[in-house]
Design an enzyme around this catalytic site. Structure first.
Site, PDB file in Angstrom:
ATOM      1  N   THR A   1      38.848  75.214 -29.728  1.00 44.17           N
ATOM      2  CA  THR A   1      39.743  74.046 -29.712  1.00 44.17           C
ATOM      3  C   THR A   1      41.073  74.355 -29.027  1.00 44.17           C
ATOM      4  O   THR A   1      41.467  75.515 -28.901  1.00 44.17           O
ATOM      5  CB  THR A   1      40.025  73.612 -31.160  1.00 44.17           C
ATOM      6  OG1 THR A   1      40.477  74.754 -31.889  1.00 44.17           O
ATOM      7  CG2 THR A   1      38.794  73.064 -31.821  1.00 44.17           C
TER       8      THR A   1
ATOM      9  N   THR B   1      31.924  68.483 -32.723  1.00 42.09           N
ATOM     10  CA  THR B   1      32.542  67.348 -33.401  1.00 42.09           C
ATOM     11  C   THR B   1      31.611  66.145 -33.543  1.00 42.09           C
ATOM     12  O   THR B   1      31.632  65.456 -34.564  1.00 42.09           O
ATOM     13  CB  THR B   1      33.830  66.950 -32.644  1.00 42.09           C
ATOM     14  OG1 THR B   1      34.709  68.082 -32.679  1.00 42.09           O
ATOM     15  CG2 THR B   1      34.526  65.772 -33.281  1.00 42.09           C
TER      16      THR B   1
ATOM     17  N   LYS C   1      33.833  84.254 -27.901  1.00 42.63           N
ATOM     18  CA  LYS C   1      34.274  82.847 -27.880  1.00 42.63           C
ATOM     19  C   LYS C   1      35.753  82.799 -27.521  1.00 42.63           C
ATOM     20  O   LYS C   1      36.600  83.363 -28.214  1.00 42.63           O
ATOM     21  CB  LYS C   1      34.021  82.212 -29.250  1.00 42.63           C
ATOM     22  CG  LYS C   1      34.566  80.799 -29.357  1.00 42.63           C
ATOM     23  CD  LYS C   1      33.508  79.809 -29.645  1.00 42.63           C
ATOM     24  CE  LYS C   1      34.043  78.403 -29.811  1.00 42.63           C
ATOM     25  NZ  LYS C   1      33.593  77.796 -31.044  1.00 42.63           N
TER      26      LYS C   1
ATOM     27  N   CYS D   1      40.959  83.345 -32.872  1.00 43.60           N
ATOM     28  CA  CYS D   1      41.688  83.133 -34.122  1.00 43.60           C
ATOM     29  C   CYS D   1      42.833  84.149 -34.205  1.00 43.60           C
ATOM     30  O   CYS D   1      42.792  85.179 -33.551  1.00 43.60           O
ATOM     31  CB  CYS D   1      40.750  83.248 -35.313  1.00 43.60           C
ATOM     32  SG  CYS D   1      39.790  84.751 -35.319  1.00 43.60           S
TER      33      CYS D   1
ATOM     34  N   SER E   1      30.046  76.463 -33.694  1.00 37.94           N
ATOM     35  CA  SER E   1      30.506  77.081 -34.938  1.00 37.94           C
ATOM     36  C   SER E   1      31.488  76.170 -35.692  1.00 37.94           C
ATOM     37  O   SER E   1      32.378  75.573 -35.095  1.00 37.94           O
ATOM     38  CB  SER E   1      31.189  78.409 -34.618  1.00 37.94           C
ATOM     39  OG  SER E   1      31.673  79.004 -35.792  1.00 37.94           O
TER      40      SER E   1
HETATM   41  C1  LIG Z   1      36.031  71.221 -38.176  1.00 38.87           C
HETATM   42  C2  LIG Z   1      35.866  72.275 -37.132  1.00 38.87           C
HETATM   43  C3  LIG Z   1      35.730  73.608 -37.517  1.00 38.87           C
HETATM   44  C4  LIG Z   1      35.574  74.604 -36.544  1.00 38.87           C
HETATM   45  N1  LIG Z   1      35.401  75.907 -36.944  1.00 38.87           N
HETATM   46  C5  LIG Z   1      35.164  76.874 -36.009  1.00 38.87           C
HETATM   47  C6  LIG Z   1      34.881  78.209 -36.388  1.00 38.87           C
HETATM   48  O1  LIG Z   1      34.806  78.554 -37.571  1.00 38.87           O
HETATM   49  N2  LIG Z   1      34.680  79.111 -35.402  1.00 38.87           N
HETATM   50  C7  LIG Z   1      34.722  78.805 -34.077  1.00 38.87           C
HETATM   51  O2  LIG Z   1      34.503  79.671 -33.225  1.00 38.87           O
HETATM   52  N3  LIG Z   1      34.958  77.528 -33.686  1.00 38.87           N
HETATM   53  C8  LIG Z   1      35.184  76.568 -34.615  1.00 38.87           C
HETATM   54  N4  LIG Z   1      35.401  75.274 -34.218  1.00 38.87           N
HETATM   55  C9  LIG Z   1      35.420  74.956 -32.779  1.00 38.87           C
HETATM   56  C10 LIG Z   1      34.069  74.433 -32.312  1.00 38.87           C
HETATM   57  O3  LIG Z   1      33.047  75.393 -32.475  1.00 38.87           O
HETATM   58  C11 LIG Z   1      34.135  74.034 -30.811  1.00 38.87           C
HETATM   59  O4  LIG Z   1      34.431  75.183 -30.041  1.00 38.87           O
HETATM   60  C12 LIG Z   1      35.187  72.974 -30.531  1.00 38.87           C
HETATM   61  O5  LIG Z   1      35.292  72.058 -31.589  1.00 38.87           O
HETATM   62  C13 LIG Z   1      34.905  72.204 -29.241  1.00 38.87           C
HETATM   63  O6  LIG Z   1      33.646  71.571 -29.296  1.00 38.87           O
HETATM   64  P1  LIG Z   1      33.430  70.037 -29.777  1.00 38.87           P
HETATM   65  O7  LIG Z   1      34.437  69.231 -29.035  1.00 38.87           O
HETATM   66  O8  LIG Z   1      32.012  69.736 -29.423  1.00 38.87           O
HETATM   67  O9  LIG Z   1      33.684  70.026 -31.252  1.00 38.87           O
HETATM   68  C14 LIG Z   1      35.569  74.267 -35.167  1.00 38.87           C
HETATM   69  C15 LIG Z   1      35.709  72.925 -34.783  1.00 38.87           C
HETATM   70  C16 LIG Z   1      35.862  71.928 -35.746  1.00 38.87           C
HETATM   71  C17 LIG Z   1      35.988  70.504 -35.290  1.00 38.87           C
END
Ligand SMILES: Cc1cc2nc3c(=O)[nH]c(=O)nc-3n(C[C@H](O)[C@H](O)[C@H](O)COP(=O)(O)O)c2cc1C
EC number: 1.3.-.-
Length: 320
Positions: free
Chosen positions: A209, A283, A181, A144, A35
């Site tokens: 995150t 990411t 989540k 959140c 997401s």
């Molecule tokens: C720019 C950005 C926006 C994100 N927006 C959301 C979001 O709206 N909802 C959500 O549940 N997670 C959000 N995340 C978290 C990601 O879905 C994911 O859980 C987290 O980045 C770890 O995975 P990754 O290291 O592969 O990015 C966001 C992450 C990034 C980098």
């Protein structure tokens, strides 16, 4: 002797079956988008066929349109990234009118992420998304801030997590899987996962995150306009694998989607070995938009070279 050394002959990658059944949702590969990293899928469709991946998880949608937090909102960090986008988005009306119909018409499996500031907001979103045609799954982003509780994150507290999921679940048809989540910023993530499951979540998505701050060497002040941001990318992967592993150990029957720092097929395999039923990539999409397809192809190769014909043969293998 390790499982890989256990006398299995390598297979032809074409003989590896990557298909998974995620609580009744059949997906051709276990690789979904994370997401917030691929908007609502339309942008990605110019790089690959979005129907070929497991599912498109949409940016968390809220009740009203939001412009997000102040700029700058992204900072590079060692092996990762901090973002403070702050759930910017068009709001549920525009999402249901424009983004979701596109995904459904395109034939993609649409996993819709919802986020609210209050339990009532989650319920309204769940009801509206649950009634919309073509929704493949719902991810309830409880990582959140919760305005009802002075800005604390719902998923930091098992009781708040239970409350949101138990109020949301009855409004979503039984055949639509509901995943909670979770944030890794807690002492024991298995307790929160258990609370979400007790409340009716079909599974959990881990991890969101991690909260971080980076300082600007010139101003000697925080680099992000919003001061704190969410850390993602390869830097967080061991934390994510640990969270998946702990939840699998504590709740062996609870389906888990593993997310956090996946960049390669082996990274995805790590999550599956720890117990994940499916994975999400986030990411990495920012510098390799076709990563969801590449990671699935590489995962197929990783399984083939070790002589595994399906994901069922490796899921949770690290616990055996
Ligand atoms: C720019 C950005 C926006 C994100 N927006 C959301 C979001 O709206 N909802 C959500 O549940 N997670 C959000 N995340 C978290 C990601 O879905 C994911 O859980 C987290 O980045 C770890 O995975 P990754 O290291 O592969 O990015 C966001 C992450 C990034 C980098």
């Amino acid at each position: 002797m390790s499982a890989a050394e256990g006398g299995r002959a390598p297979l032809d990658p074409a003989d590896v079956d990557l298909a998974v059944d995620l609580c009744g949702l059949r997906m051709p590969t276990p690789v979904m988008t994370a997401s917030g990293c691929a908007a609502a899928g339309r942008e990605l469709d110019q790089f690959f066929d979005v129907t070929s991946i497991g599912a498109v998880v949409t940016k968390s949608i809220m009740r009203s349109p939001r412009s997000g937090r102040p700029t700058p909102r992204m900072v590079e960090t060692p092996s990762g990234m901090l973002n403070s986008i702050g759930l910017q988005g068009p709001g549920i009306d525009a999402f249901l009118a424009r983004d979701l119909p596109w995904l459904v018409q395109r034939g993609a499996r649409a996993f819709v992420s919802i986020a609210g500031e209050t339990a009532d907001e989650y319920v309204e979103l769940a009801r509206r998304v649950g009634q919309a045609p073509g929704v493949a799954g719902i991810e309830v982003n409880i990582s959140c801030p919760n305005v009802e509780n002075r800005g604390m994150v719902f998923a930091c507290d098992p009781d708040s997590s239970y409350r949101v999921l138990s109020e949301v679940r009855p409004h979503i048809p039984d055949d639509i899987p509901v995943f909670a989540k979770l944030t890794p910023d807690v002492t024991d993530i298995t307790i929160v996962a258990g609370a979400a499951a007790d409340a009716g979540a079909d599974g959990v998505t881990v991890i969101n995150t991690l909260l971080g701050i980076a300082m600007d060497p010139d101003t000697l002040r925080p680099r992000l306009g919003g001061v704190t941001g969410g850390l993602s990318g390869p830097a967080v992967r061991p934390v994510a694998v640990r969270a998946v592993w702990q939840i699998r150990r504590a709740l062996p029957d609870l389906p888990i989607i593993g997310v956090g720092g996946i960049r390669t097929g082996f990274d995805a395999l790590e999550m599956v070995l720890a117990g994940a039923a499916a994975v999400q990539v986030g990411t990495v999409i920012f510098h390799d938009p076709s990563a969801p397809v590449r990671v699935a192809d590489e995962l197929r190769d990783e399984l083939a070279v070790r002589g595994f014909a399906s994901l069922d043969e490796v899921r949770g293998l690290a616990h055996v």
